[in-house]
Design a protein around this motif. Sequence first.
Motif, PDB file in Angstrom:
ATOM      1  N   ASN A 188       0.823  -1.203   0.000  1.00  0.00           N
ATOM      2  CA  ASN A 188       0.000   0.000   0.000  1.00  0.00           C
ATOM      3  C   ASN A 188       0.860   1.257   0.000  1.00  0.00           C
ATOM      4  O   ASN A 188       0.559   2.237  -0.697  1.00  0.00           O
ATOM      5  CB  ASN A 188      -0.923   0.022   1.225  1.00  0.00           C
ATOM      6  CG  ASN A 188      -2.188  -0.783   1.004  1.00  0.00           C
ATOM      7  OD1 ASN A 188      -2.540  -1.102  -0.123  1.00  0.00           O
ATOM      8  ND2 ASN A 188      -2.867  -1.111   2.085  1.00  0.00           N
ATOM      9  N   ILE A 230      -4.820   9.717  -8.677  1.00  0.00           N
ATOM     10  CA  ILE A 230      -5.864   9.539  -7.656  1.00  0.00           C
ATOM     11  C   ILE A 230      -6.345  10.889  -7.130  1.00  0.00           C
ATOM     12  O   ILE A 230      -7.546  11.106  -6.952  1.00  0.00           O
ATOM     13  CB  ILE A 230      -5.342   8.664  -6.501  1.00  0.00           C
ATOM     14  CG1 ILE A 230      -5.074   7.238  -6.994  1.00  0.00           C
ATOM     15  CG2 ILE A 230      -6.353   8.640  -5.353  1.00  0.00           C
ATOM     16  CD1 ILE A 230      -4.473   6.323  -5.949  1.00  0.00           C
ATOM     17  N   SER A 242     -12.588   8.120   0.714  1.00  0.00           N
ATOM     18  CA  SER A 242     -11.704   7.012   1.080  1.00  0.00           C
ATOM     19  C   SER A 242     -10.344   7.123   0.396  1.00  0.00           C
ATOM     20  O   SER A 242      -9.300   6.912   1.026  1.00  0.00           O
ATOM     21  CB  SER A 242     -12.364   5.669   0.745  1.00  0.00           C
ATOM     22  OG  SER A 242     -12.706   5.600  -0.625  1.00  0.00           O
ATOM     23  N   LEU A 243     -10.335   7.472  -0.900  1.00  0.00           N
ATOM     24  CA  LEU A 243      -9.064   7.611  -1.617  1.00  0.00           C
ATOM     25  C   LEU A 243      -8.241   8.780  -1.080  1.00  0.00           C
ATOM     26  O   LEU A 243      -7.019   8.669  -0.920  1.00  0.00           O
ATOM     27  CB  LEU A 243      -9.322   7.794  -3.114  1.00  0.00           C
ATOM     28  CG  LEU A 243      -9.824   6.562  -3.871  1.00  0.00           C
ATOM     29  CD1 LEU A 243     -10.092   6.905  -5.332  1.00  0.00           C
ATOM     30  CD2 LEU A 243      -8.811   5.416  -3.781  1.00  0.00           C
ATOM     31  N   TRP A 244      -8.896   9.894  -0.804  1.00  0.00           N
ATOM     32  CA  TRP A 244      -8.180  11.059  -0.271  1.00  0.00           C
ATOM     33  C   TRP A 244      -7.584  10.741   1.099  1.00  0.00           C
ATOM     34  O   TRP A 244      -6.463  11.156   1.400  1.00  0.00           O
ATOM     35  CB  TRP A 244      -9.121  12.250  -0.181  1.00  0.00           C
ATOM     36  CG  TRP A 244      -8.425  13.568  -0.029  1.00  0.00           C
ATOM     37  CD1 TRP A 244      -8.233  14.262   1.126  1.00  0.00           C
ATOM     38  CD2 TRP A 244      -7.838  14.363  -1.065  1.00  0.00           C
ATOM     39  NE1 TRP A 244      -7.566  15.441   0.876  1.00  0.00           N
ATOM     40  CE2 TRP A 244      -7.310  15.522  -0.457  1.00  0.00           C
ATOM     41  CE3 TRP A 244      -7.709  14.203  -2.449  1.00  0.00           C
ATOM     42  CZ2 TRP A 244      -6.660  16.524  -1.197  1.00  0.00           C
ATOM     43  CZ3 TRP A 244      -7.061  15.194  -3.178  1.00  0.00           C
ATOM     44  CH2 TRP A 244      -6.546  16.328  -2.557  1.00  0.00           C
ATOM     45  N   CYS A 271     -10.172  12.405  -7.324  1.00  0.00           N
ATOM     46  CA  CYS A 271     -10.919  12.890  -6.157  1.00  0.00           C
ATOM     47  C   CYS A 271     -11.417  14.312  -6.382  1.00  0.00           C
ATOM     48  O   CYS A 271     -12.574  14.633  -6.080  1.00  0.00           O
ATOM     49  CB  CYS A 271     -10.029  12.849  -4.912  1.00  0.00           C
ATOM     50  SG  CYS A 271      -9.622  11.184  -4.324  1.00  0.00           S
ATOM     51  N   THR A 286     -16.006   7.066  -2.781  1.00  0.00           N
ATOM     52  CA  THR A 286     -14.741   6.968  -3.510  1.00  0.00           C
ATOM     53  C   THR A 286     -13.785   8.088  -3.141  1.00  0.00           C
ATOM     54  O   THR A 286     -12.628   7.847  -2.777  1.00  0.00           O
ATOM     55  CB  THR A 286     -14.999   6.991  -5.026  1.00  0.00           C
ATOM     56  OG1 THR A 286     -15.894   5.937  -5.381  1.00  0.00           O
ATOM     57  CG2 THR A 286     -13.692   6.834  -5.792  1.00  0.00           C
ATOM     58  N   PHE A 325       0.566   4.026  -2.893  1.00  0.00           N
ATOM     59  CA  PHE A 325       0.026   5.348  -2.610  1.00  0.00           C
ATOM     60  C   PHE A 325       1.083   6.423  -2.364  1.00  0.00           C
ATOM     61  O   PHE A 325       0.749   7.554  -2.013  1.00  0.00           O
ATOM     62  CB  PHE A 325      -0.932   5.275  -1.417  1.00  0.00           C
ATOM     63  CG  PHE A 325      -2.222   4.583  -1.740  1.00  0.00           C
ATOM     64  CD1 PHE A 325      -3.228   5.245  -2.419  1.00  0.00           C
ATOM     65  CD2 PHE A 325      -2.425   3.250  -1.397  1.00  0.00           C
ATOM     66  CE1 PHE A 325      -4.424   4.609  -2.739  1.00  0.00           C
ATOM     67  CE2 PHE A 325      -3.611   2.601  -1.710  1.00  0.00           C
ATOM     68  CZ  PHE A 325      -4.611   3.277  -2.383  1.00  0.00           C
TER      69      PHE A 325
END
Length: 311
Positions: free
Chosen positions: A4, A17, A246-248, A21, A243, A8
């Motif tokens: 991860n 990503i 959670s991604l942020w 967002c 989305t 990321f």
Amino acid sequence: MTDNEKTFTNKKIVALIAALCCFLWGSAYPAVKNGYLLFHIAPADVSSKLVFAGYRFILAGIILLIVAQVSGRKIFAITKDNIFKIFILGITQTLLQYIFFYIGLSNTTGVKGAIMNSMGTFFSVILAHYLYKNDKLSIKKIMGCIIGFLGVMVANFSMDLFSFSFNIIGEGFIIIAAFIFSASAIYGKQLTQNIDVMLVTGYNLFMGGIMLVLIGLASGGRVSHFTIGSSVLLIYMAILSATAFSLWSLLLKYNKVGVVSIYNFLIPIFGVMLSSIFLGENILEVKNMVALILVCSGIWLVNKSTKTYNL
């Protein structure tokens, strides 16, 4: 370094990503206003707007928790202490922020709403000055904040630039929502260091959504007129929230704040573009273009001079 962390912290992946967002958040402006029309929610019907917001976030939370369960996370194996901490996040980041956001957006244009909400970046810089010893305000940061505030001022002038137009329950409420988001994001980042991001985000949205619905219903709000079109829009808005949040949160968990926040300048750009397309608002007005340029320049300058840090 875990998989991860490798994923990321990759610069190209972070950029993609973060841009996604910001696009999703930018699309929220015209989506909310179109939602009011499709569900026949009157401009002055604040209670129904809260119910509408609550449905969106309850659905978003359920979606995230289902995905978390399917992916192997134990969504019910969470301590009472952690639930309480997430509950506080739900009150601030979801309940309070979106009470102000939904009411504010209904009393201004999507273009101005997108610009006003970008002030969250400046609030983050100011809060960091008082919370972190290694992230004090510099001349460049102060200049960036001033330029950004000038953009906000320009957005609220009429075309003749002499008549100032500022509605406290419109632009004012969106500014308050931006401050609440900035403060709660710092708190949320601390939680994700010890609790799974999907669980934090899922429960945060779900609990905040429940509170919004209860407050809205108790004050006489109702949401009806569920058609295929309105239902699809509601589902899209739920997926948008699940989305983007959670991604942020994942980006903030594995990266220094400045590395991620520099992409915030895309939110007002996407917001203005999408509002122009879907709401028929005039993006070519001189004041909107000047305000957008100033706000984005201020955000860029602030982030350019920001020394990043981990919480």
